[in-house]
Motif scaffolding. Sequence first.
Motif, PDB file in Angstrom:
ATOM      1  N   PHE A  61       3.104  -5.171   8.657  1.00 13.03           N
ATOM      2  CA  PHE A  61       3.508  -6.168   7.670  1.00 13.03           C
ATOM      3  C   PHE A  61       2.406  -6.355   6.623  1.00 13.03           C
ATOM      4  O   PHE A  61       2.685  -6.414   5.413  1.00 13.03           O
ATOM      5  CB  PHE A  61       3.809  -7.504   8.337  1.00 13.03           C
ATOM      6  CG  PHE A  61       4.171  -8.588   7.355  1.00 13.03           C
ATOM      7  CD1 PHE A  61       5.477  -8.729   6.900  1.00 13.03           C
ATOM      8  CD2 PHE A  61       3.204  -9.452   6.849  1.00 13.03           C
ATOM      9  CE1 PHE A  61       5.813  -9.698   5.962  1.00 13.03           C
ATOM     10  CE2 PHE A  61       3.530 -10.425   5.914  1.00 13.03           C
ATOM     11  CZ  PHE A  61       4.837 -10.549   5.478  1.00 13.03           C
ATOM     12  N   GLU A  62       1.164  -6.438   7.086  1.00 22.31           N
ATOM     13  CA  GLU A  62       0.049  -6.605   6.151  1.00 22.31           C
ATOM     14  C   GLU A  62      -0.025  -5.440   5.172  1.00 22.31           C
ATOM     15  O   GLU A  62      -0.240  -5.642   3.967  1.00 22.31           O
ATOM     16  CB  GLU A  62      -1.263  -6.726   6.923  1.00 22.31           C
ATOM     17  CG  GLU A  62      -2.480  -6.967   6.046  1.00 22.31           C
ATOM     18  CD  GLU A  62      -3.756  -7.158   6.843  1.00 22.31           C
ATOM     19  OE1 GLU A  62      -4.766  -7.605   6.242  1.00 22.31           O
ATOM     20  OE2 GLU A  62      -3.770  -6.858   8.056  1.00 22.31           O
ATOM     21  N   LEU A  63       0.178  -4.221   5.676  1.00 20.20           N
ATOM     22  CA  LEU A  63       0.162  -3.039   4.811  1.00 20.20           C
ATOM     23  C   LEU A  63       1.264  -3.130   3.757  1.00 20.20           C
ATOM     24  O   LEU A  63       1.001  -2.935   2.558  1.00 20.20           O
ATOM     25  CB  LEU A  63       0.352  -1.781   5.662  1.00 20.20           C
ATOM     26  CG  LEU A  63       0.538  -0.475   4.888  1.00 20.20           C
ATOM     27  CD1 LEU A  63      -0.720  -0.130   4.097  1.00 20.20           C
ATOM     28  CD2 LEU A  63       0.902   0.662   5.845  1.00 20.20           C
ATOM     29  N   TRP A  64       2.481  -3.446   4.179  1.00 22.64           N
ATOM     30  CA  TRP A  64       3.591  -3.540   3.226  1.00 22.64           C
ATOM     31  C   TRP A  64       3.399  -4.691   2.249  1.00 22.64           C
ATOM     32  O   TRP A  64       3.711  -4.561   1.065  1.00 22.64           O
ATOM     33  CB  TRP A  64       4.913  -3.692   3.999  1.00 22.64           C
ATOM     34  CG  TRP A  64       5.566  -2.373   4.308  1.00 22.64           C
ATOM     35  CD1 TRP A  64       4.943  -1.154   4.411  1.00 22.64           C
ATOM     36  CD2 TRP A  64       6.952  -2.147   4.549  1.00 22.64           C
ATOM     37  NE1 TRP A  64       5.855  -0.187   4.712  1.00 22.64           N
ATOM     38  CE2 TRP A  64       7.107  -0.755   4.798  1.00 22.64           C
ATOM     39  CE3 TRP A  64       8.072  -2.963   4.593  1.00 22.64           C
ATOM     40  CZ2 TRP A  64       8.347  -0.184   5.073  1.00 22.64           C
ATOM     41  CZ3 TRP A  64       9.311  -2.392   4.869  1.00 22.64           C
ATOM     42  CH2 TRP A  64       9.445  -1.020   5.116  1.00 22.64           C
ATOM     43  N   VAL A 122       5.357  -6.840  -7.121  1.00 23.41           N
ATOM     44  CA  VAL A 122       6.712  -7.257  -6.772  1.00 23.41           C
ATOM     45  C   VAL A 122       6.834  -8.760  -7.008  1.00 23.41           C
ATOM     46  O   VAL A 122       6.032  -9.532  -6.490  1.00 23.41           O
ATOM     47  CB  VAL A 122       7.030  -6.926  -5.298  1.00 23.41           C
ATOM     48  CG1 VAL A 122       8.367  -7.546  -4.878  1.00 23.41           C
ATOM     49  CG2 VAL A 122       7.038  -5.420  -5.085  1.00 23.41           C
ATOM     50  N   PRO A 123       7.805  -9.201  -7.797  1.00 21.53           N
ATOM     51  CA  PRO A 123       7.931 -10.638  -8.066  1.00 21.53           C
ATOM     52  C   PRO A 123       8.325 -11.417  -6.814  1.00 21.53           C
ATOM     53  O   PRO A 123       9.106 -10.925  -5.988  1.00 21.53           O
ATOM     54  CB  PRO A 123       9.040 -10.707  -9.133  1.00 21.53           C
ATOM     55  CG  PRO A 123       9.796  -9.433  -8.985  1.00 21.53           C
ATOM     56  CD  PRO A 123       8.811  -8.413  -8.520  1.00 21.53           C
ATOM     57  N   GLU A 124       7.772 -12.603  -6.674  1.00 21.47           N
ATOM     58  CA  GLU A 124       8.095 -13.503  -5.562  1.00 21.47           C
ATOM     59  C   GLU A 124       8.017 -12.788  -4.211  1.00 21.47           C
ATOM     60  O   GLU A 124       8.869 -12.959  -3.334  1.00 21.47           O
ATOM     61  CB  GLU A 124       9.499 -14.099  -5.762  1.00 21.47           C
ATOM     62  CG  GLU A 124       9.648 -14.941  -7.008  1.00 21.47           C
ATOM     63  CD  GLU A 124       8.880 -16.261  -6.938  1.00 21.47           C
ATOM     64  OE1 GLU A 124       8.279 -16.565  -5.880  1.00 21.47           O
ATOM     65  OE2 GLU A 124       8.876 -16.999  -7.942  1.00 21.47           O
ATOM     66  N   ARG A 125       6.962 -12.010  -4.012  1.00 19.17           N
ATOM     67  CA  ARG A 125       6.845 -11.254  -2.768  1.00 19.17           C
ATOM     68  C   ARG A 125       6.637 -12.159  -1.550  1.00 19.17           C
ATOM     69  O   ARG A 125       6.870 -11.730  -0.418  1.00 19.17           O
ATOM     70  CB  ARG A 125       5.711 -10.239  -2.860  1.00 19.17           C
ATOM     71  CG  ARG A 125       4.366 -10.837  -3.251  1.00 19.17           C
ATOM     72  CD  ARG A 125       3.383  -9.748  -3.617  1.00 19.17           C
ATOM     73  NE  ARG A 125       2.182 -10.293  -4.242  1.00 19.17           N
ATOM     74  CZ  ARG A 125       2.066 -10.517  -5.561  1.00 19.17           C
ATOM     75  NH1 ARG A 125       3.082 -10.271  -6.358  1.00 19.17           N
ATOM     76  NH2 ARG A 125       0.952 -10.998  -6.064  1.00 19.17           N
ATOM     77  N   SER A 126       6.187 -13.406  -1.756  1.00 18.51           N
ATOM     78  CA  SER A 126       6.006 -14.319  -0.624  1.00 18.51           C
ATOM     79  C   SER A 126       7.260 -15.120  -0.310  1.00 18.51           C
ATOM     80  O   SER A 126       7.276 -15.896   0.648  1.00 18.51           O
ATOM     81  CB  SER A 126       4.843 -15.282  -0.903  1.00 18.51           C
ATOM     82  OG  SER A 126       5.147 -16.126  -2.002  1.00 18.51           O
ATOM     83  N   GLN A 163      13.028  -4.042   3.231  1.00 14.39           N
ATOM     84  CA  GLN A 163      13.400  -5.323   3.840  1.00 14.39           C
ATOM     85  C   GLN A 163      12.663  -5.456   5.166  1.00 14.39           C
ATOM     86  O   GLN A 163      12.446  -4.465   5.867  1.00 14.39           O
ATOM     87  CB  GLN A 163      14.918  -5.353   4.090  1.00 14.39           C
ATOM     88  CG  GLN A 163      15.412  -6.575   4.840  1.00 14.39           C
ATOM     89  CD  GLN A 163      16.911  -6.514   5.099  1.00 14.39           C
ATOM     90  OE1 GLN A 163      17.680  -7.094   4.368  1.00 14.39           O
ATOM     91  NE2 GLN A 163      17.323  -5.799   6.145  1.00 14.39           N
ATOM     92  N   ILE A 164      12.268  -6.696   5.491  1.00 13.69           N
ATOM     93  CA  ILE A 164      11.641  -6.975   6.783  1.00 13.69           C
ATOM     94  C   ILE A 164      12.377  -8.146   7.407  1.00 13.69           C
ATOM     95  O   ILE A 164      12.504  -9.208   6.792  1.00 13.69           O
ATOM     96  CB  ILE A 164      10.144  -7.324   6.628  1.00 13.69           C
ATOM     97  CG1 ILE A 164       9.402  -6.247   5.845  1.00 13.69           C
ATOM     98  CG2 ILE A 164       9.500  -7.504   8.007  1.00 13.69           C
ATOM     99  CD1 ILE A 164       7.986  -6.628   5.473  1.00 13.69           C
ATOM    100  N   ARG A 165      12.869  -7.939   8.617  1.00 15.10           N
ATOM    101  CA  ARG A 165      13.540  -9.011   9.363  1.00 15.10           C
ATOM    102  C   ARG A 165      12.689  -9.395  10.559  1.00 15.10           C
ATOM    103  O   ARG A 165      12.168  -8.529  11.272  1.00 15.10           O
ATOM    104  CB  ARG A 165      14.914  -8.554   9.863  1.00 15.10           C
ATOM    105  CG  ARG A 165      15.912  -8.219   8.780  1.00 15.10           C
ATOM    106  CD  ARG A 165      17.322  -8.078   9.349  1.00 15.10           C
ATOM    107  NE  ARG A 165      17.350  -7.275  10.568  1.00 15.10           N
ATOM    108  CZ  ARG A 165      17.551  -7.762  11.795  1.00 15.10           C
ATOM    109  NH1 ARG A 165      17.728  -9.056  11.989  1.00 15.10           N
ATOM    110  NH2 ARG A 165      17.563  -6.945  12.836  1.00 15.10           N
ATOM    111  N   GLN A 221      13.644   0.629   5.327  1.00 13.40           N
ATOM    112  CA  GLN A 221      13.356   1.353   4.094  1.00 13.40           C
ATOM    113  C   GLN A 221      14.641   2.016   3.619  1.00 13.40           C
ATOM    114  O   GLN A 221      15.262   2.797   4.349  1.00 13.40           O
ATOM    115  CB  GLN A 221      12.286   2.422   4.329  1.00 13.40           C
ATOM    116  CG  GLN A 221      11.950   3.269   3.103  1.00 13.40           C
ATOM    117  CD  GLN A 221      11.207   2.483   2.036  1.00 13.40           C
ATOM    118  OE1 GLN A 221      10.127   1.970   2.271  1.00 13.40           O
ATOM    119  NE2 GLN A 221      11.802   2.379   0.849  1.00 13.40           N
ATOM    120  N   GLY A 222      15.073   1.701   2.400  1.00  8.82           N
ATOM    121  CA  GLY A 222      16.276   2.308   1.861  1.00  8.82           C
ATOM    122  C   GLY A 222      16.127   3.814   1.717  1.00  8.82           C
ATOM    123  O   GLY A 222      15.074   4.307   1.306  1.00  8.82           O
TER     124      GLY A 222
END
Length: 215
Positions: free
Chosen positions: A31-34, A43-47, A107-109, A188-189
């Motif tokens: 997650f930290e890497l991505w 990337v806008p609004e990444r948080s 996407q991360i779930r 990953q798409g």
Amino acid sequence: MNQEELQNIREEYNAAALSEASTKANPMKQFELWFDEAQEANVPERSAMNLATSTNDGRPSSRIVLLKGFSDNGFIFFTNYLSRKGKEINKNPNGAITFFWAAMERQIRIEGNIEKISKEESEKYFHSRPKNSQIGAVVSPQSQEIESRETIEHKWNELATEYEDKEVPKPSFWGGYILKPRLIEFWQGRPSRLHDRILYKKIDNKTWKKVRLAP
């Protein structure tokens, strides 16, 4: 837009690939890497993350909140404890969060249990916020019905004057939560809808099992 036009909306995903070998053993490191890559890519609004909670009888609700910290322990966000999500967390601590970064086709779930963080941590973050935001947290009975916007604005103006030269005390009904993950999936798409999905399942306090899911 009619139904046919809606059904014909399609995007082809070609940005990257994801494999078991290319992902880290610890999903929090992945997650930290991505997240770092999303930052580098602006990337806008990444948080921004979708937080889903539910009542005891399984009625779900979701909303966008902001990630304010993460570590091996989990993902931190702040809110009003008396809001709808706060009340639902109090009765049912199971929750889920989702990040979607369209620009990176990722996407991360995440699924897990939600707990309050310490009062000291909440105090520290509250006082790091702009004073206007602090006052906003004090005056808003979040998720409750109000008579008008003017009611809230009037109260905000009163407190802005009162605390102009003073520290705003953190209200007891406001603070932080941490979602402690038990499942984390990285998506990953890929072309032809054959997307890559790598799922981490927590086995014990220190061990994660990594598997591939069908798209």
